[in-house]
Design a protein around this motif. Sequence first.
Motif, PDB file in Angstrom:
ATOM      1  N   PRO A 175      -2.242   5.621  -4.870  1.00 17.80           N
ATOM      2  CA  PRO A 175      -2.802   4.548  -4.019  1.00 17.80           C
ATOM      3  C   PRO A 175      -4.324   4.497  -3.991  1.00 17.80           C
ATOM      4  CG  PRO A 175      -0.947   5.588  -2.929  1.00 17.80           C
ATOM      5  CD  PRO A 175      -1.244   6.425  -4.133  1.00 17.80           C
ATOM      6  N   PRO A 176      -5.033   5.614  -3.707  1.00 11.95           N
ATOM      7  CA  PRO A 176      -6.505   5.516  -3.719  1.00 11.95           C
ATOM      8  C   PRO A 176      -7.073   5.274  -5.110  1.00 11.95           C
ATOM      9  CG  PRO A 176      -5.821   7.781  -3.379  1.00 11.95           C
ATOM     10  CD  PRO A 176      -4.590   6.950  -3.275  1.00 11.95           C
ATOM     11  N   THR A 177      -6.382   5.747  -6.159  1.00 13.92           N
ATOM     12  CA  THR A 177      -6.854   5.485  -7.514  1.00 13.92           C
ATOM     13  C   THR A 177      -6.776   4.006  -7.832  1.00 13.92           C
ATOM     14  OG1 THR A 177      -6.134   7.686  -8.232  1.00 13.92           O
ATOM     15  CG2 THR A 177      -6.548   6.052  -9.950  1.00 13.92           C
ATOM     16  N   THR A 229      -3.200  -5.523  -7.856  1.00 13.59           N
ATOM     17  CA  THR A 229      -2.496  -5.133  -6.636  1.00 13.59           C
ATOM     18  C   THR A 229      -0.991  -5.117  -6.853  1.00 13.59           C
ATOM     19  OG1 THR A 229      -4.268  -6.086  -5.288  1.00 13.59           O
ATOM     20  CG2 THR A 229      -2.177  -5.655  -4.192  1.00 13.59           C
ATOM     21  N   ILE A 230      -0.483  -6.106  -7.578  1.00 15.91           N
ATOM     22  CA  ILE A 230       0.951  -6.132  -7.902  1.00 15.91           C
ATOM     23  C   ILE A 230       1.318  -4.919  -8.758  1.00 15.91           C
ATOM     24  CG2 ILE A 230       2.760  -7.420  -9.113  1.00 15.91           C
ATOM     25  CD1 ILE A 230       1.249  -9.983  -8.355  1.00 15.91           C
ATOM     26  N   GLY A 231       0.490  -4.617  -9.752  1.00 18.20           N
ATOM     27  CA  GLY A 231       0.723  -3.430 -10.571  1.00 18.20           C
ATOM     28  C   GLY A 231       0.689  -2.156  -9.751  1.00 18.20           C
ATOM     29  N   GLN A 232      -0.203  -2.102  -8.773  1.00 13.34           N
ATOM     30  CA  GLN A 232      -0.279  -0.931  -7.894  1.00 13.34           C
ATOM     31  C   GLN A 232       1.028  -0.740  -7.131  1.00 13.34           C
ATOM     32  OE1 GLN A 232      -3.301  -1.255  -4.890  1.00 13.34           O
ATOM     33  NE2 GLN A 232      -2.658   0.582  -3.802  1.00 13.34           N
ATOM     34  N   TYR A 233       1.621  -1.823  -6.654  1.00 19.13           N
ATOM     35  CA  TYR A 233       2.869  -1.742  -5.885  1.00 19.13           C
ATOM     36  C   TYR A 233       3.981  -1.115  -6.719  1.00 19.13           C
ATOM     37  CZ  TYR A 233       7.267  -3.320  -3.873  1.00 19.13           C
ATOM     38  OH  TYR A 233       8.552  -3.375  -3.395  1.00 19.13           O
ATOM     39  N   TYR A 234       4.169  -1.613  -7.940  1.00 20.24           N
ATOM     40  CA  TYR A 234       5.244  -1.103  -8.789  1.00 20.24           C
ATOM     41  C   TYR A 234       4.956   0.313  -9.270  1.00 20.24           C
ATOM     42  CZ  TYR A 234       7.473  -5.665  -8.860  1.00 20.24           C
ATOM     43  OH  TYR A 234       8.127  -6.819  -8.500  1.00 20.24           O
ATOM     44  N   THR A 235       3.693   0.655  -9.489  1.00 26.38           N
ATOM     45  CA  THR A 235       3.348   2.016  -9.899  1.00 26.38           C
ATOM     46  C   THR A 235       3.636   3.006  -8.781  1.00 26.38           C
ATOM     47  OG1 THR A 235       1.592   1.136 -11.323  1.00 26.38           O
ATOM     48  CG2 THR A 235       1.510   3.482 -10.799  1.00 26.38           C
ATOM     49  N   GLU A 236       3.288   2.649  -7.549  1.00 23.66           N
ATOM     50  CA  GLU A 236       3.584   3.515  -6.416  1.00 23.66           C
ATOM     51  C   GLU A 236       5.081   3.712  -6.253  1.00 23.66           C
ATOM     52  OE1 GLU A 236       1.744   2.250  -2.820  1.00 23.66           O
ATOM     53  OE2 GLU A 236      -0.245   2.120  -3.701  1.00 23.66           O
ATOM     54  N   ARG A 237       5.850   2.652  -6.409  1.00 22.39           N
ATOM     55  CA  ARG A 237       7.301   2.764  -6.276  1.00 22.39           C
ATOM     56  C   ARG A 237       7.884   3.672  -7.354  1.00 22.39           C
ATOM     57  NH1 ARG A 237      11.123  -2.548  -6.228  1.00 22.39           N
ATOM     58  NH2 ARG A 237      10.641  -2.490  -8.465  1.00 22.39           N
ATOM     59  N   HIS A 238       7.360   3.577  -8.564  1.00 21.12           N
ATOM     60  CA  HIS A 238       7.832   4.427  -9.655  1.00 21.12           C
ATOM     61  C   HIS A 238       7.561   5.899  -9.369  1.00 21.12           C
ATOM     62  CE1 HIS A 238       8.345   6.133 -13.665  1.00 21.12           C
ATOM     63  NE2 HIS A 238       7.112   6.589 -13.595  1.00 21.12           N
ATOM     64  N   TYR A 239       6.354   6.218  -8.915  1.00 18.83           N
ATOM     65  CA  TYR A 239       6.020   7.611  -8.684  1.00 18.83           C
ATOM     66  C   TYR A 239       6.690   8.170  -7.443  1.00 18.83           C
ATOM     67  CZ  TYR A 239       2.698   8.072 -12.474  1.00 18.83           C
ATOM     68  OH  TYR A 239       2.144   8.162 -13.721  1.00 18.83           O
ATOM     69  N   ASN A 240       7.014   7.326  -6.471  1.00 18.59           N
ATOM     70  CA  ASN A 240       7.786   7.799  -5.328  1.00 18.59           C
ATOM     71  C   ASN A 240       9.168   8.254  -5.756  1.00 18.59           C
ATOM     72  OD1 ASN A 240       5.814   7.439  -3.379  1.00 18.59           O
ATOM     73  ND2 ASN A 240       6.412   5.340  -2.939  1.00 18.59           N
ATOM     74  N   LYS A 241       9.789   7.517  -6.697  1.00 19.70           N
ATOM     75  CA  LYS A 241      11.101   7.911  -7.205  1.00 19.70           C
ATOM     76  C   LYS A 241      11.002   9.157  -8.058  1.00 19.70           C
ATOM     77  CE  LYS A 241      13.033   3.217  -7.313  1.00 19.70           C
ATOM     78  NZ  LYS A 241      13.579   2.142  -8.186  1.00 19.70           N
TER      79      LYS A 241
END
Length: 316
Positions: free
Chosen positions: A219-221, A276-288
Amino acid sequence: MSTHAHGLASPDVAAGPARPEKIKKLKRPGRWASYLLMGVLAVLAIESVATNPNFGWPVVAQYFTSPRVLEGLVNTLQLTVVAMVLGVVLGVILAVMRLSTNPALYAASGLYIWFFRGTPIFVQLLFWGFISALYPTLALGIPGTKPWFETDTNSVITPIVAAILGLALNEAAYMAEIVRAGIVSVSKGQTEAAHALGMSHMRTLRRVILPQAMRVIVPPTANNAISMLKTTSLVSVLSFPELLYATQLIYAENFQTIPLLITASIWYLIVTTLMTIGQYYTERHYNKSTRVQGISVLRRVLELQKRRGANDAASR
Protein backbone atom coordinates in the motif's frame (compact mmCIF):
# COMPACT_ATOMS: atom_id res chain seq x y z
CA MET A 1 -64.11 -30.51 34.88
CA SER A 2 -61.69 -32.26 32.60
CA THR A 3 -63.78 -31.37 29.54
CA HIS A 4 -63.79 -27.77 30.54
CA ALA A 5 -60.08 -27.90 31.13
CA HIS A 6 -59.47 -29.49 27.75
CA GLY A 7 -61.77 -27.02 26.05
CA LEU A 8 -59.76 -24.06 27.28
CA ALA A 9 -56.64 -23.21 25.31
CA SER A 10 -53.77 -21.16 26.63
CA PRO A 11 -53.47 -17.68 25.11
CA ASP A 12 -50.03 -18.54 23.67
CA VAL A 13 -51.31 -21.63 21.85
CA ALA A 14 -54.33 -19.82 20.47
CA ALA A 15 -52.27 -16.94 19.20
CA GLY A 16 -49.99 -19.24 17.14
CA PRO A 17 -46.33 -18.50 16.36
CA ALA A 18 -45.19 -14.98 17.11
CA ARG A 19 -44.78 -12.77 14.07
CA PRO A 20 -41.53 -10.88 13.78
CA GLU A 21 -41.93 -7.19 14.24
CA LYS A 22 -41.11 -5.00 11.28
CA ILE A 23 -37.88 -3.09 11.64
CA LYS A 24 -38.52 0.58 11.40
CA LYS A 25 -35.87 2.52 9.56
CA LEU A 26 -34.58 5.55 11.32
CA LYS A 27 -35.40 8.81 9.71
CA ARG A 28 -32.28 10.76 8.91
CA PRO A 29 -33.28 14.18 7.66
CA GLY A 30 -29.73 15.46 8.07
CA ARG A 31 -28.43 12.84 5.64
CA TRP A 32 -30.98 13.75 2.97
CA ALA A 33 -30.22 17.43 3.49
CA SER A 34 -26.50 16.70 2.93
CA TYR A 35 -27.35 14.77 -0.26
CA LEU A 36 -29.34 17.72 -1.52
CA LEU A 37 -26.62 20.20 -0.61
CA MET A 38 -23.86 18.12 -2.27
CA GLY A 39 -26.02 17.67 -5.37
CA VAL A 40 -26.66 21.40 -5.69
CA LEU A 41 -22.98 22.23 -5.21
CA ALA A 42 -21.98 19.59 -7.79
CA VAL A 43 -24.40 20.98 -10.36
CA LEU A 44 -23.19 24.53 -9.76
CA ALA A 45 -19.54 23.46 -10.06
CA ILE A 46 -20.14 21.53 -13.28
CA GLU A 47 -22.16 24.39 -14.75
CA SER A 48 -19.45 26.90 -13.84
CA VAL A 49 -16.61 24.81 -15.31
CA ALA A 50 -18.52 23.90 -18.47
CA THR A 51 -19.76 27.39 -19.34
CA ASN A 52 -16.75 29.50 -18.33
CA PRO A 53 -14.93 30.35 -21.58
CA ASN A 54 -11.71 31.12 -19.71
CA PHE A 55 -11.13 27.39 -19.22
CA GLY A 56 -10.58 27.10 -22.97
CA TRP A 57 -12.05 23.64 -23.49
CA PRO A 58 -11.61 23.80 -27.29
CA VAL A 59 -7.88 24.38 -26.75
CA VAL A 60 -7.79 21.48 -24.28
CA ALA A 61 -9.39 19.21 -26.88
CA GLN A 62 -6.97 20.45 -29.53
CA TYR A 63 -3.79 19.69 -27.56
CA PHE A 64 -4.97 16.71 -25.49
CA THR A 65 -3.58 14.18 -27.99
CA SER A 66 -1.00 16.39 -29.68
CA PRO A 67 2.36 14.67 -30.39
CA ARG A 68 4.31 16.94 -28.06
CA VAL A 69 1.97 16.31 -25.14
CA LEU A 70 1.91 12.55 -25.75
CA GLU A 71 5.69 12.49 -25.98
CA GLY A 72 5.89 14.29 -22.65
CA LEU A 73 3.44 11.78 -21.18
CA VAL A 74 5.58 8.85 -22.37
CA ASN A 75 8.69 10.49 -20.88
CA THR A 76 6.87 10.94 -17.59
CA LEU A 77 5.79 7.29 -17.47
CA GLN A 78 9.27 6.04 -18.35
CA LEU A 79 10.87 8.28 -15.74
CA THR A 80 8.37 7.12 -13.11
CA VAL A 81 8.96 3.43 -13.80
CA VAL A 82 12.77 3.65 -13.90
CA ALA A 83 13.02 5.83 -10.78
CA MET A 84 10.59 3.62 -8.82
CA VAL A 85 12.32 0.37 -9.78
CA LEU A 86 15.74 1.73 -8.81
CA GLY A 87 14.30 3.27 -5.65
CA VAL A 88 12.64 0.01 -4.58
CA VAL A 89 15.75 -2.11 -5.24
CA LEU A 90 18.02 0.29 -3.39
CA GLY A 91 15.41 0.67 -0.64
CA VAL A 92 15.34 -3.09 -0.01
CA ILE A 93 19.13 -3.14 0.24
CA LEU A 94 19.12 -0.19 2.65
CA ALA A 95 16.37 -1.80 4.76
CA VAL A 96 18.36 -5.04 5.09
CA MET A 97 21.43 -2.99 6.03
CA ARG A 98 19.35 -1.07 8.57
CA LEU A 99 18.29 -4.35 10.23
CA SER A 100 21.81 -5.78 10.14
CA THR A 101 23.77 -6.41 13.31
CA ASN A 102 26.87 -5.05 11.54
CA PRO A 103 27.44 -1.53 12.98
CA ALA A 104 29.06 -0.26 9.76
CA LEU A 105 26.13 -1.32 7.56
CA TYR A 106 23.60 -0.03 10.10
CA ALA A 107 25.33 3.37 10.35
CA ALA A 108 25.79 3.76 6.59
CA SER A 109 22.11 3.03 5.94
CA GLY A 110 21.00 5.41 8.69
CA LEU A 111 23.23 8.19 7.36
CA TYR A 112 21.87 7.75 3.84
CA ILE A 113 18.24 7.84 5.01
CA TRP A 114 18.92 10.86 7.24
CA PHE A 115 20.45 12.88 4.41
CA PHE A 116 18.03 12.13 1.58
CA ARG A 117 14.93 12.43 3.73
CA GLY A 118 16.22 15.59 5.37
CA THR A 119 16.76 17.62 2.19
CA PRO A 120 14.03 18.64 -0.30
CA ILE A 121 13.77 16.65 -3.52
CA PHE A 122 13.78 19.89 -5.49
CA VAL A 123 17.16 20.87 -4.04
CA GLN A 124 18.55 17.39 -4.79
CA LEU A 125 17.43 17.68 -8.42
CA LEU A 126 19.14 21.05 -8.70
CA PHE A 127 22.36 19.62 -7.30
CA TRP A 128 22.33 16.80 -9.84
CA GLY A 129 21.52 19.27 -12.61
CA PHE A 130 24.49 21.46 -11.70
CA ILE A 131 26.84 18.71 -10.56
CA SER A 132 29.40 19.84 -13.13
CA ALA A 133 29.94 23.00 -11.05
CA LEU A 134 31.32 20.76 -8.30
CA TYR A 135 32.99 18.14 -10.49
CA PRO A 136 33.75 19.46 -14.00
CA THR A 137 35.23 16.11 -14.97
CA LEU A 138 34.66 12.53 -13.87
CA ALA A 139 37.78 10.42 -13.49
CA LEU A 140 38.42 6.82 -12.57
CA GLY A 141 41.76 5.61 -11.22
CA ILE A 142 44.02 5.30 -8.20
CA PRO A 143 44.58 8.56 -6.26
CA GLY A 144 47.98 10.08 -6.98
CA THR A 145 48.30 8.38 -10.37
CA LYS A 146 47.13 9.20 -13.86
CA PRO A 147 43.39 8.46 -14.26
CA TRP A 148 42.47 5.41 -16.31
CA PHE A 149 39.34 7.12 -17.56
CA GLU A 150 38.36 10.80 -17.65
CA THR A 151 35.40 12.56 -19.26
CA ASP A 152 33.35 15.72 -19.09
CA THR A 153 30.66 15.52 -16.40
CA ASN A 154 27.94 17.07 -18.58
CA SER A 155 28.40 14.32 -21.17
CA VAL A 156 27.57 11.70 -18.52
CA ILE A 157 25.10 13.48 -16.24
CA THR A 158 22.58 14.49 -18.90
CA PRO A 159 19.18 15.92 -17.88
CA ILE A 160 17.54 12.48 -18.00
CA VAL A 161 20.34 10.92 -15.93
CA ALA A 162 20.17 13.78 -13.41
CA ALA A 163 16.40 13.33 -13.17
CA ILE A 164 16.68 9.57 -12.59
CA LEU A 165 19.42 9.97 -9.99
CA GLY A 166 17.55 12.68 -8.11
CA LEU A 167 14.23 10.85 -8.03
CA ALA A 168 15.56 7.32 -7.44
CA LEU A 169 18.03 8.16 -4.69
CA ASN A 170 15.41 10.19 -2.84
CA GLU A 171 12.79 7.48 -3.23
CA ALA A 172 15.20 4.83 -1.91
CA ALA A 173 15.37 6.58 1.46
CA TYR A 174 11.60 6.38 1.90
CA MET A 175 11.35 2.86 0.52
CA ALA A 176 14.00 1.71 3.00
CA GLU A 177 11.76 2.68 5.91
CA ILE A 178 8.69 1.14 4.26
CA VAL A 179 10.46 -2.17 3.64
CA ARG A 180 11.96 -2.16 7.13
CA ALA A 181 8.51 -1.68 8.65
CA GLY A 182 7.15 -4.54 6.53
CA ILE A 183 9.93 -6.91 7.58
CA VAL A 184 9.52 -6.04 11.25
CA SER A 185 5.76 -6.65 11.01
CA VAL A 186 6.29 -10.37 10.25
CA SER A 187 6.19 -12.53 13.35
CA LYS A 188 9.53 -13.87 14.56
CA GLY A 189 7.90 -17.28 14.71
CA GLN A 190 7.88 -17.36 10.91
CA THR A 191 11.65 -16.86 10.87
CA GLU A 192 12.16 -19.52 13.51
CA ALA A 193 9.93 -21.91 11.58
CA ALA A 194 11.88 -21.34 8.38
CA HIS A 195 15.18 -21.86 10.18
CA ALA A 196 13.78 -25.07 11.67
CA LEU A 197 13.28 -26.28 8.10
CA GLY A 198 16.94 -25.65 7.39
CA MET A 199 16.53 -22.45 5.38
CA SER A 200 19.41 -19.98 5.32
CA HIS A 201 18.98 -16.39 6.44
CA MET A 202 18.83 -14.99 2.89
CA ARG A 203 16.49 -17.73 1.69
CA THR A 204 14.23 -17.12 4.68
CA LEU A 205 14.17 -13.43 3.83
CA ARG A 206 13.42 -14.09 0.16
CA ARG A 207 10.97 -16.99 0.45
CA VAL A 208 9.20 -16.36 3.77
CA ILE A 209 9.68 -12.86 5.21
CA LEU A 210 9.39 -10.62 2.15
CA PRO A 211 6.30 -12.38 0.67
CA GLN A 212 4.46 -11.93 3.97
CA ALA A 213 5.78 -8.41 4.45
CA MET A 214 4.35 -7.41 1.07
CA ARG A 215 0.95 -6.99 2.68
CA VAL A 216 2.41 -4.07 4.64
CA ILE A 217 4.82 -2.89 1.93
CA VAL A 218 2.49 -2.73 -1.09
CA PRO A 219 0.00 0.00 0.00
CA PRO A 220 2.59 2.70 0.86
CA THR A 221 4.72 1.66 -2.12
CA ALA A 222 1.76 2.15 -4.45
CA ASN A 223 1.12 5.54 -2.86
CA ASN A 224 4.77 6.44 -3.41
CA ALA A 225 4.51 5.38 -7.05
CA ILE A 226 1.54 7.71 -7.53
CA SER A 227 3.45 10.44 -5.73
CA MET A 228 6.47 9.74 -7.95
CA LEU A 229 4.36 10.27 -11.06
CA LYS A 230 3.46 13.75 -9.86
CA THR A 231 6.93 14.50 -8.51
CA THR A 232 8.33 14.08 -12.02
CA SER A 233 6.84 17.50 -12.75
CA LEU A 234 9.72 18.99 -10.72
CA VAL A 235 12.13 17.66 -13.34
CA SER A 236 11.04 20.56 -15.54
CA VAL A 237 13.72 22.56 -13.71
CA LEU A 238 16.28 20.38 -15.54
CA SER A 239 14.68 21.15 -18.92
CA PHE A 240 13.74 17.51 -19.38
CA PRO A 241 10.61 17.32 -21.63
CA GLU A 242 8.25 15.42 -19.33
CA LEU A 243 4.50 16.11 -19.39
CA LEU A 244 4.46 19.43 -17.53
CA TYR A 245 7.52 20.84 -19.29
CA ALA A 246 6.07 19.82 -22.68
CA THR A 247 2.91 21.81 -21.96
CA GLN A 248 5.00 24.72 -20.69
CA LEU A 249 6.88 24.83 -23.98
CA ILE A 250 3.58 24.92 -25.87
CA TYR A 251 1.93 27.68 -23.84
CA ALA A 252 5.15 29.71 -24.04
CA GLU A 253 4.40 29.87 -27.77
CA ASN A 254 0.61 30.34 -27.87
CA PHE A 255 0.05 31.90 -24.39
CA GLN A 256 -2.81 29.45 -23.64
CA THR A 257 -1.52 28.79 -20.13
CA ILE A 258 -4.68 27.64 -18.34
CA PRO A 259 -5.97 25.25 -21.06
CA LEU A 260 -2.62 23.53 -21.35
CA LEU A 261 -2.25 23.20 -17.58
CA ILE A 262 -5.71 21.62 -17.58
CA THR A 263 -4.55 19.24 -20.32
CA ALA A 264 -1.60 18.10 -18.20
CA SER A 265 -3.82 17.78 -15.10
CA ILE A 266 -6.32 15.55 -16.92
CA TRP A 267 -3.53 13.22 -18.06
CA TYR A 268 -2.16 13.06 -14.51
CA LEU A 269 -5.64 12.18 -13.22
CA ILE A 270 -6.11 9.44 -15.83
CA VAL A 271 -2.79 7.78 -15.05
CA THR A 272 -3.18 8.02 -11.26
CA THR A 273 -6.67 6.49 -11.54
CA LEU A 274 -5.28 3.52 -13.47
CA MET A 275 -2.48 3.14 -10.94
CA THR A 276 -5.01 3.19 -8.08
CA ILE A 277 -6.97 0.37 -9.72
CA GLY A 278 -3.75 -1.60 -10.12
CA GLN A 279 -2.95 -0.96 -6.46
CA TYR A 280 -6.31 -2.47 -5.42
CA TYR A 281 -5.77 -5.73 -7.31
CA THR A 282 -2.12 -5.97 -6.22
CA GLU A 283 -3.09 -5.61 -2.56
CA ARG A 284 -5.77 -8.27 -2.94
CA HIS A 285 -3.27 -10.65 -4.55
CA TYR A 286 -0.70 -10.26 -1.80
CA ASN A 287 -3.32 -10.61 0.93
CA LYS A 288 -4.18 -14.04 -0.49
CA SER A 289 -0.58 -15.07 -1.06
CA THR A 290 0.37 -14.03 2.48
CA ARG A 291 -2.20 -16.38 4.00
CA VAL A 292 -1.14 -19.23 1.73
CA GLN A 293 2.55 -18.65 2.48
CA GLY A 294 2.00 -18.62 6.23
CA ILE A 295 -0.12 -21.79 6.13
CA SER A 296 2.41 -23.64 3.97
CA VAL A 297 5.28 -22.80 6.33
CA LEU A 298 3.30 -23.93 9.36
CA ARG A 299 2.32 -27.18 7.63
CA ARG A 300 5.92 -27.95 6.77
CA VAL A 301 6.97 -27.27 10.38
CA LEU A 302 4.27 -29.61 11.69
CA GLU A 303 5.35 -32.30 9.26
CA LEU A 304 8.96 -31.87 10.35
CA GLN A 305 7.96 -32.14 14.01
CA LYS A 306 5.97 -35.32 13.32
CA ARG A 307 8.92 -36.87 11.51
CA ARG A 308 11.26 -36.00 14.36
CA GLY A 309 8.79 -37.46 16.86
CA ALA A 310 8.51 -40.64 14.83
CA ASN A 311 12.31 -40.92 14.57
CA ASP A 312 12.70 -40.39 18.32
CA ALA A 313 10.10 -43.09 19.03
CA ALA A 314 11.78 -45.51 16.64
CA SER A 315 15.20 -44.89 18.19
CA ARG A 316 13.82 -45.74 21.62
